[in-house]
Design a protein around this motif. Structure first.
Motif, mmCIF file in Angstrom:
data_model
loop_
_atom_site.group_PDB
_atom_site.id
_atom_site.type_symbol
_atom_site.label_atom_id
_atom_site.label_comp_id
_atom_site.label_asym_id
_atom_site.label_seq_id
_atom_site.Cartn_x
_atom_site.Cartn_y
_atom_site.Cartn_z
ATOM 1 N N LEU A 84 30.218 57.061 33.003
ATOM 2 C CA LEU A 84 30.537 55.649 32.713
ATOM 3 C C LEU A 84 32.088 55.055 32.345
ATOM 4 O O LEU A 84 32.014 53.889 33.259
ATOM 5 C CB LEU A 84 30.004 55.890 31.195
ATOM 6 N N ILE A 85 32.954 55.408 32.634
ATOM 7 C CA ILE A 85 34.365 54.891 32.969
ATOM 8 C C ILE A 85 34.336 54.333 34.217
ATOM 9 O O ILE A 85 34.880 53.708 35.107
ATOM 10 C CB ILE A 85 35.106 56.689 32.920
ATOM 11 N N GLY A 86 33.583 55.567 34.637
ATOM 12 C CA GLY A 86 33.562 55.077 36.653
ATOM 13 C C GLY A 86 33.219 53.767 36.408
ATOM 14 O O GLY A 86 33.492 52.767 37.774
ATOM 15 N N ALA A 87 31.616 53.984 36.459
ATOM 16 C CA ALA A 87 30.875 52.043 37.302
ATOM 17 C C ALA A 87 31.871 50.869 35.258
ATOM 18 O O ALA A 87 32.217 49.830 36.760
ATOM 19 C CB ALA A 87 29.873 52.966 36.024
ATOM 20 N N ILE A 88 32.620 51.070 34.605
ATOM 21 C CA ILE A 88 33.070 50.711 33.709
ATOM 22 C C ILE A 88 34.101 49.759 35.033
ATOM 23 O O ILE A 88 33.923 48.770 35.108
ATOM 24 C CB ILE A 88 33.624 50.915 32.825
ATOM 25 N N GLY A 89 34.819 50.626 35.170
ATOM 26 C CA GLY A 89 35.919 50.510 36.253
ATOM 27 C C GLY A 89 36.088 49.828 37.894
ATOM 28 O O GLY A 89 36.026 48.418 38.366
ATOM 29 N N ALA A 90 34.016 49.811 38.346
ATOM 30 C CA ALA A 90 34.009 49.479 39.457
ATOM 31 C C ALA A 90 33.431 47.821 39.169
ATOM 32 O O ALA A 90 33.850 46.852 39.239
ATOM 33 C CB ALA A 90 32.688 50.060 39.734
ATOM 34 N N ILE A 91 32.559 47.730 37.789
ATOM 35 C CA ILE A 91 32.510 46.728 37.379
ATOM 36 C C ILE A 91 33.881 45.568 37.387
ATOM 37 O O ILE A 91 33.186 44.397 36.861
ATOM 38 C CB ILE A 91 31.671 46.641 36.418
ATOM 39 N N ASN A 92 34.594 45.900 36.814
ATOM 40 C CA ASN A 92 35.401 45.189 36.487
ATOM 41 C C ASN A 92 36.254 44.564 37.463
ATOM 42 O O ASN A 92 36.795 44.164 37.979
ATOM 43 C CB ASN A 92 37.003 46.060 35.741
ATOM 44 N N VAL A 93 36.063 45.846 38.250
ATOM 45 C CA VAL A 93 37.370 45.276 39.485
ATOM 46 C C VAL A 93 36.049 44.515 40.688
ATOM 47 O O VAL A 93 36.512 43.700 40.971
ATOM 48 C CB VAL A 93 37.014 46.613 41.017
ATOM 49 N N LEU A 94 34.559 44.494 40.343
ATOM 50 C CA LEU A 94 33.619 43.624 41.144
ATOM 51 C C LEU A 94 34.264 42.000 39.638
ATOM 52 O O LEU A 94 34.078 41.247 40.985
ATOM 53 C CB LEU A 94 33.193 44.016 41.204
ATOM 54 N N ALA A 95 34.762 42.090 38.648
ATOM 55 C CA ALA A 95 34.867 41.126 38.284
ATOM 56 C C ALA A 95 35.915 40.167 38.698
ATOM 57 O O ALA A 95 35.867 39.203 38.368
ATOM 58 C CB ALA A 95 34.117 41.419 36.630
ATOM 59 N N MET A 96 36.672 40.857 39.197
ATOM 60 C CA MET A 96 38.390 40.340 39.599
ATOM 61 C C MET A 96 38.322 39.722 40.473
ATOM 62 O O MET A 96 39.531 38.941 41.723
ATOM 63 C CB MET A 96 39.572 41.478 39.180
ATOM 64 N N GLN A 97 37.007 39.360 41.286
ATOM 65 C CA GLN A 97 37.487 39.137 42.697
ATOM 66 C C GLN A 97 37.218 37.805 42.805
ATOM 67 O O GLN A 97 36.398 37.086 41.870
ATOM 68 C CB GLN A 97 35.940 40.193 44.041
ATOM 69 N N PRO A 98 37.949 37.233 43.633
ATOM 70 C CA PRO A 98 38.255 35.782 43.251
ATOM 71 C C PRO A 98 36.525 34.933 43.708
ATOM 72 O O PRO A 98 36.137 35.563 45.091
ATOM 73 C CB PRO A 98 39.398 34.907 44.602
ATOM 74 N N ALA A 99 36.108 33.999 43.000
ATOM 75 C CA ALA A 99 34.123 33.422 43.633
ATOM 76 C C ALA A 99 35.062 32.542 44.936
ATOM 77 O O ALA A 99 35.921 32.318 45.240
ATOM 78 C CB ALA A 99 34.552 32.440 41.996
ATOM 79 N N HIS A 100 34.130 32.628 45.960
ATOM 80 C CA HIS A 100 33.763 31.720 46.872
ATOM 81 C C HIS A 100 34.372 30.313 45.812
ATOM 82 O O HIS A 100 34.085 29.410 46.236
ATOM 83 C CB HIS A 100 32.869 31.858 47.479
ATOM 84 N N ALA A 101 36.219 29.845 46.606
ATOM 85 C CA ALA A 101 35.650 28.490 46.721
ATOM 86 C C ALA A 101 34.886 27.789 48.271
ATOM 87 O O ALA A 101 35.485 27.814 49.190
ATOM 88 C CB ALA A 101 37.152 28.390 46.600
ATOM 89 N N ALA A 102 34.144 26.783 47.514
ATOM 90 C CA ALA A 102 33.735 25.523 48.272
ATOM 91 C C ALA A 102 34.835 24.935 49.606
ATOM 92 O O ALA A 102 35.943 24.570 48.942
ATOM 93 C CB ALA A 102 32.793 24.372 47.802
ATOM 94 N N ASP A 103 34.551 24.735 50.659
ATOM 95 C CA ASP A 103 35.077 24.079 51.714
ATOM 96 C C ASP A 103 33.815 22.855 51.845
ATOM 97 O O ASP A 103 33.534 23.188 52.587
ATOM 98 C CB ASP A 103 34.988 24.978 52.958
ATOM 99 N N ALA A 104 35.161 22.112 51.778
ATOM 100 C CA ALA A 104 33.909 20.746 51.964
ATOM 101 C C ALA A 104 34.238 20.546 53.969
ATOM 102 O O ALA A 104 33.097 20.258 54.477
ATOM 103 C CB ALA A 104 34.760 19.645 51.158
ATOM 104 N N SER A 105 35.292 20.694 54.648
ATOM 105 C CA SER A 105 36.077 20.563 55.734
ATOM 106 C C SER A 105 34.840 21.097 56.529
ATOM 107 O O SER A 105 33.998 20.757 57.497
ATOM 108 C CB SER A 105 37.361 21.129 56.240
ATOM 109 N N ASN A 106 34.391 22.734 56.480
ATOM 110 C CA ASN A 106 33.267 23.785 56.838
ATOM 111 C C ASN A 106 32.311 23.294 56.514
ATOM 112 O O ASN A 106 31.373 23.490 56.981
ATOM 113 C CB ASN A 106 32.923 25.135 56.524
ATOM 114 N N GLY A 107 31.735 22.507 55.307
ATOM 115 C CA GLY A 107 30.412 21.697 55.220
ATOM 116 C C GLY A 107 30.164 20.565 56.454
ATOM 117 O O GLY A 107 29.046 20.356 56.849
#
Length: 129
Positions: free
Chosen positions: A17-40
C-alpha cells in the motif's frame, strides 16, 4: 507460527500500500501538458482545417460548418475527442465521418495544442447573456 504469518502478511500488505501511494504521488506531481498554440497552428495547417472552416477558421465554406475562431479551448478539445471516439462510443462520440478521419491520428496533446491555437484566434462568435 500463525501469529508470525499474520504479522508478515500485514507487513507485506502495508508495504504494498505504501508503494502504491508513493507511485500515485509521483504521478500526481508530474506537470500537466501545457498546450502549445504554435504547434496547434502547425497542426491545423497540416490537416487543412481551413478547407471547411474557412480563412482564420472564422468563415466556413458552408453554413453547416461551424466558426471555430475564438471558441473556448476546453470545449474544442472535448469536441475533437468526441470525434475521435466516434460512433464506437455512442454515449460520448460525435458522428461525422470527415471530422473523425481528421482527428484519428492526433494525440490528446495535439488536440490540446489545436484547441489552444483556435481559442487564440479572433472570431465572430457571439455569447448571449
Amino acid at each position: 507460527m500463525k501469529a508470525l504469518d499474520t504479522v508478515l502478511k500485514t507487513a507485506c500488505t502495508t508495504a504494498a500500500l505504501i508503494g502504491a501511494i508513493g507511485a500515485i504521488n509521483v504521478l500526481a506531481m508530474q506537470p500537466a501538458h501545457a498546450a502549445d498554440a504554435s504547434n496547434g497552428k502547425v497542426l491545423t495547417e497540416a490537416h487543412n482545417c481551413a478547407a471547411c472552416h474557412g480563412p482564420n477558421l472564422n468563415k466556413p465554406v458552408s453554413a453547416e460548418y461551424p466558426k471555430l475562431a475564438g471558441q473556448h479551448a476546453d470545449y474544442l478539445y472535448w469536441a475533437l475527442r468526441q470525434y475521435q471516439m466516434g460512433s464506437g462510443n455512442p454515449h460520448f462520440g460525435r458522428n461525422n465521418a470527415i471530422m473523425a478521419a481528421q482527428v484519428q491520428s492526433l494525440s490528446q496533446s495535439d488536440l490540446k495544442d489545436i484547441s489552444a491555437y483556435i481559442e487564440s484566434l479572433d472570431g465572430d462568435l457571439v455569447v448571449k447573456k
